[in-house]
Design an enzyme around this catalytic site. Structure first.
Site, PDB file in Angstrom:
ATOM      1  N   LYS A  26       2.372  -3.958   6.905  1.00  0.00           N
ATOM      2  CA  LYS A  26       2.386  -4.135   4.803  1.00  0.00           C
ATOM      3  C   LYS A  26       3.833  -3.833   4.969  1.00  0.00           C
ATOM      4  O   LYS A  26       4.564  -4.102   3.911  1.00  0.00           O
ATOM      5  CB  LYS A  26       1.647  -2.719   4.213  1.00  0.00           C
ATOM      6  N   TYR A  85      -1.554  -1.460  11.090  1.00  0.00           N
ATOM      7  CA  TYR A  85      -1.713  -2.138   9.227  1.00  0.00           C
ATOM      8  C   TYR A  85      -1.257  -1.460   8.565  1.00  0.00           C
ATOM      9  O   TYR A  85      -0.243  -2.539   7.841  1.00  0.00           O
ATOM     10  CB  TYR A  85      -3.785  -1.463   8.869  1.00  0.00           C
ATOM     11  N   SER A 140       0.820  -1.099   0.436  1.00  0.00           N
ATOM     12  CA  SER A 140       0.342  -0.162  -0.014  1.00  0.00           C
ATOM     13  C   SER A 140       0.543   1.116  -0.094  1.00  0.00           C
ATOM     14  O   SER A 140       1.678   0.715   0.478  1.00  0.00           O
ATOM     15  CB  SER A 140      -0.695   0.305   1.007  1.00  0.00           C
TER      16      SER A 140
END
Ligand code: NAD
Ligand code: UFG
Length: 342
Positions: free
Chosen positions: A154, A150, A125
């Site tokens: 990643k 989160y 992302s």
């Protein structure tokens, strides 16, 4: 070419599976259905005429993959399976580390155990860049300390994939750093299906427009941008899905061993929240009575991609407009509402 798609019944995974099947790939999907529905499988079949092999597997379960696919060989693996709610990750960081990071380790372990050439694509992302100093954001922009578990998951997954590839000449891999995917398949058979109240702008807009949400709040109009609202790079889901197909094709021609790289996937254009709302209104002939609210904690001001690297290296570029994405998103929402009425 046999491709294993993890999280293949989710938003991006289902659209990518469709594009893969349409190009003749033999797709096997695994998903634990934590954020998707088994009906997506039937709809992939309706669109493509082919029902991909499906297994309900939780990637956290270390040995399940090995047991299920003891004698299967996959030429490629696309790893979408993850939890993706920023706010949930702040409330429950442990869940994000086990679900996203442990799952990725287990998948790598499974791929390595096969001792066969495998091309791996990972869903990363643009969140890894945080608020970049320079726009558009290119891949030399540093990966920064993440505000949410989160984002951290990643960043960690990219690192463990790279570290595995350094020592394993059987695996070549690419991390795709997505900007903001929006829209749905033109058939309205698959689309984005957020559970609960959507965190993302476009599903929130469509749910507001259909009457499922009482108010649409714009999170701040005092940012240093053209109209005071944040800028993002919204990419049509079909274009994003095709970026995976292009990345796989690129890896399948790769002569090098231990190849790993990361690429931005966006359109290269920034759009403010107000501009996006206006495009939605004009495209779908709907007036949205929004309110201006406070800034949302953790929001970055502006992010849009420099897409030269993926364009020149892999040959991929986005073809569809935001207007088209917002048309398909609205058609999808209307279709969902019809199904719920029946
Ligand atoms: P999604 O939630 O629609 O799809 C993810 C799928 O993975 C779901 O079907 C879910 O049931 C499955 N899953 C989750 N944990 C699993 C596990 N442990 N085992 C097996 N299956 C599991 O999300 P999406 O929007 O399609 O995102 C796909 C990937 O892209 C994710 O890794 C996400 O972090 C990443 N990503 C998404 C966005 C975005 O805006 N949608 C942006 C950047 C990156
Ligand atoms: N926004 C509103 N009102 C809403 C929802 C969103 O004004 O009801 C605004 C946000 O403040 C932001 C913009 O719309 O300025 C876009 O917000 P999204 O939540 O749709 O997208 P983000 O870029 O903030 O975050 C998303 C994912 C992240 C991911 C990132 C990059 O939620 O997980 O895209 O891929 F990391």
């Amino acid at each position: 070419m046999k491709i294993l798609v993890t999280g293949g019944l989710g938003f991006i995974g289902s659209h990518t599976s469709v594009e893969l099947i349409n190009k003749g790939y033999d797709v096997t999907i695994i998903d634990n259905l934590v954020n998707s529905n088994i009906s997506v499988l039937k709809n992939i079949e309706k669109i493509t005429g082919i029902r991909p092999e499906f297994h309900k597997i939780d990637l956290r379960n270390k040995n399940e993959l090995k047991k299920k696919f003891r004698s299967n060989i996959f030429n490629g693996v696309i790893h979408f399976a993850a939890l993706k709610s920023v706010s949930e990750s702040v409330k429950n960081p442990e869940l994000y580390l086990t679900n996203n990071v442990e799952a990725t380790k287990n998948l790598l372990d499974f791929i390595a155990s096969k001792n066969r050439k495998t091309n791996l694509i990972f869903s990363s992302s643009c969140t890894v860049y945080g608020q970049a100093k320079k726009l558009p954001i290119n891949e030399s922009s540093p990966v920064v300390k993440q505000e949410s578990p989160y984002g951290e998951s990643k960043k960690i997954c990219e690192e463990i994939i790279r570290n595995e590839i350094v020592i394993n000449k059987n695996i070549n891999g690419i991390s795709l750093r997505y900007f903001n995917p929006i829209g749905a398949h033109e058939s309205s058979l698959i689309g984005e299906h957020p559970k609960g109240i959507p965190e993302n702008l476009v599903p929130y807009i469509t749910q507001f427009a259909i009457g499922k949400r009482k108010e649409l709040i714009i999170f701040g109009n005092d940012y240093p941008t053209i109209d005071g609202t944040c800028i993002r790079d919204y990419i049509h889901i079909k274009d994003l899905a095709n970026a995976h197909v292009s990345a796989l094709e690129f890896l399948s021609k790769m002569k090098k061993e231990n190849f790993y790289d990361f690429f931005n996937v966006g359109t290269g254009r920034g759009t403010t929240v107000l501009e996006l709302i206006k495009i939605f209104e004009d495209t779908n002939n709907i007036k949205l009575k929004y309110k201006i609210g406070n800034r949302r904690a953790g929001d970055i001001i502006a992010a849009y991609a420099d897409i030269k690297k993926i364009n020149t290296t892999i040959g991929w570029y986005a073809k569809n407009t935001i207007s088209n994405a917002l048309k398909t998103a609205w058609n999808w929402e209307k279709q969902q509402s019809k199904l719920n009425d029946n």
